[in-house]
Design a protein around this motif. Structure first.
Motif, PDB file in Angstrom:
ATOM      1  N   VAL A  14      -4.129  -0.166  10.500  1.00  0.00           N
ATOM      2  CA  VAL A  14      -4.429   0.979   9.640  1.00  0.00           C
ATOM      3  C   VAL A  14      -5.461   0.579   8.593  1.00  0.00           C
ATOM      4  N   GLU A  15      -5.222  -0.554   7.938  1.00  0.00           N
ATOM      5  CA  GLU A  15      -6.165  -1.012   6.915  1.00  0.00           C
ATOM      6  C   GLU A  15      -7.539  -1.282   7.519  1.00  0.00           C
TER       7      GLU A  15
ATOM      8  N   GLY B 252       3.967   1.091   6.218  1.00  0.00           N
ATOM      9  CA  GLY B 252       2.702   0.503   5.816  1.00  0.00           C
ATOM     10  C   GLY B 252       1.574   1.514   5.808  1.00  0.00           C
ATOM     11  N   ALA B 253       1.551   2.389   6.823  1.00  0.00           N
ATOM     12  CA  ALA B 253       0.509   3.421   6.888  1.00  0.00           C
ATOM     13  C   ALA B 253       0.619   4.378   5.708  1.00  0.00           C
ATOM     14  N   GLU B 254       1.827   4.818   5.404  1.00  0.00           N
ATOM     15  CA  GLU B 254       2.039   5.735   4.291  1.00  0.00           C
ATOM     16  C   GLU B 254       1.622   5.081   2.967  1.00  0.00           C
ATOM     17  N   ARG B 255       1.887   3.790   2.842  1.00  0.00           N
ATOM     18  CA  ARG B 255       1.512   3.073   1.622  1.00  0.00           C
ATOM     19  C   ARG B 255      -0.005   3.058   1.437  1.00  0.00           C
TER      20      ARG B 255
ATOM     21  N   VAL C  50       2.044   9.813   8.425  1.00  0.00           N
ATOM     22  CA  VAL C  50       2.466   9.620   9.812  1.00  0.00           C
ATOM     23  C   VAL C  50       3.252  10.830  10.274  1.00  0.00           C
ATOM     24  N   ASP C  51       2.886  11.375  11.434  1.00  0.00           N
ATOM     25  CA  ASP C  51       3.532  12.577  11.961  1.00  0.00           C
ATOM     26  C   ASP C  51       4.766  12.262  12.783  1.00  0.00           C
TER      27      ASP C  51
END
Length: 316
Positions: A247-248, A283-286, A291-292
């Motif tokens: 993601v990053e 981690g993605a939300e952070r 995220v769906d």
């Protein structure tokens, strides 16, 4: 990588969904194959590179080589367990292990039982070849696979350490911010009275400033007569993340290309974001990526692929 390699998508058509995924090479073939089995167009867009390096190989080799003051034993004999948190860690360890002349664990030792643990399908790599190369008497080794395939589940499955040492092959993160997963894992082990020893088994690197190009360049197409015309927007139905680093890496590349996540979502208003397990989702939300859907069966990639299929079947 199970004999599979990532597959470039054919000319996109209106009746096939396109699913981008950002995994490194060592996971790409497996996920690409599963997406194809669903009849979708897999779009491989790796945002991180995972591989051993000379320094990481040397770090592992230290624990597998005999001690300077005792040629009969290795530093690994001072440990009671190895805790693998990734497939890449097992492969990197194995790559160094097969180059050793002697098995690093003796057939008979005071600390008879030695534990090796791994998550989900990664544990398939802890086969007879691996165990017999680790110790001439594989019966000395106990393999643990936690029911919940997360670092936290791994810690719980190991139980109380009683002051024993556990070797933790983990990544050396380069050009990315190290997610809190591994530091948290080591901290949790210490809280369970283990003495965790970190060894950098491989490197996780950003794939570079242009690694998101494939995602942002998939134009929506439709056919009129014999001509294929492009419309405004991107022909992308979903994107699958299997780690926070991916993601990053994507977000960094988007910035280099003059874009950001909000702009990508505007180009793909129906884009579904899928995460392989709760650790990746968190981690993605952070990082600001909503995220769906999150796979509830995250011991293998089948879980996240089936979750996508269920979502689309439900909304069809």
């Amino acid at each position: 990588m199970e004999g599979l390699s990532p597959i470039s998508p054919p000319l996109l058509s209106s009746h096939k969904r396109t699913v981008a995924f950002t995994t490194p090479l060592n996971y790409a073939g497996r996920l690409s194959h599963l997406l194809q089995l669903k009849g979708w167009n897999p779009l491989w867009c790796p945002t991180i590179v995972v591989q051993p390096s000379r320094p990481t190989k040397a770090s592992i080799q230290f624990f597998l080589s005999t001690k300077d003051d005792d040629e009969r034993t290795t530093p690994l004999e001072d440990f009671s367990a190895i805790a693998f948190t990734s497939r890449a860690g097992i492969l990197a360890f194995w790559e160094t292990l097969i180059e050793t002349q002697k098995t690093p664990l003796q057939a008979h030792a005071e600390n008879f039982t030695f534990t090796v643990s791994a998550l989900g399908k990664d544990a398939e790599l802890l086969n007879e070849d691996f165990l017999s190369k680790l110790c001439k008497k594989p019966d000395r080794i106990r393999v643990i696979v936690p029911g919940v395939p997360t670092p936290t589940g791994l810690v719980e499955s190991l139980g109380l350490g009683g002051g024993r040492r556990v070797l933790c092959p983990v990544p050396l993160v380069v050009d990315l911010v190290e997610p809190p997963v591994i530091p948290g894992f080591l901290s949790d082990l210490a809280l369970r009275d283990w003495v965790p020893v970190k060894v950098h088994a491989y490197e996780t690197r950003w794939a570079g400033p242009r690694c998101a190009e494939r995602v942002v360049s998939v134009k929506r197409r439709h056919r009129r007569s014999e001509e294929v015309e492009e419309e405004e927007g991107l022909d992308l139905d979903a994107i699958v993340f299997t780690s926070t680093g991916e993601v990053e890496g994507l977000l960094k590349s988007l910035r280099e290309l003059g874009l950001d996540w909000r702009m990508l979502k505007e180009r793909c208003p129906g884009l579904l974001v899928a995460a392989h397990g709760p650790v990746t989702a968190s981690g993605a939300e952070r990082l600001g990526v909503t995220v769906d859907l999150v796979s509830s069966r995250f011991h293998s990639f089948e879980g996240v692929v089936d979750a996508l299929a269920l979502t689309w079947n439900t909304t069809a």
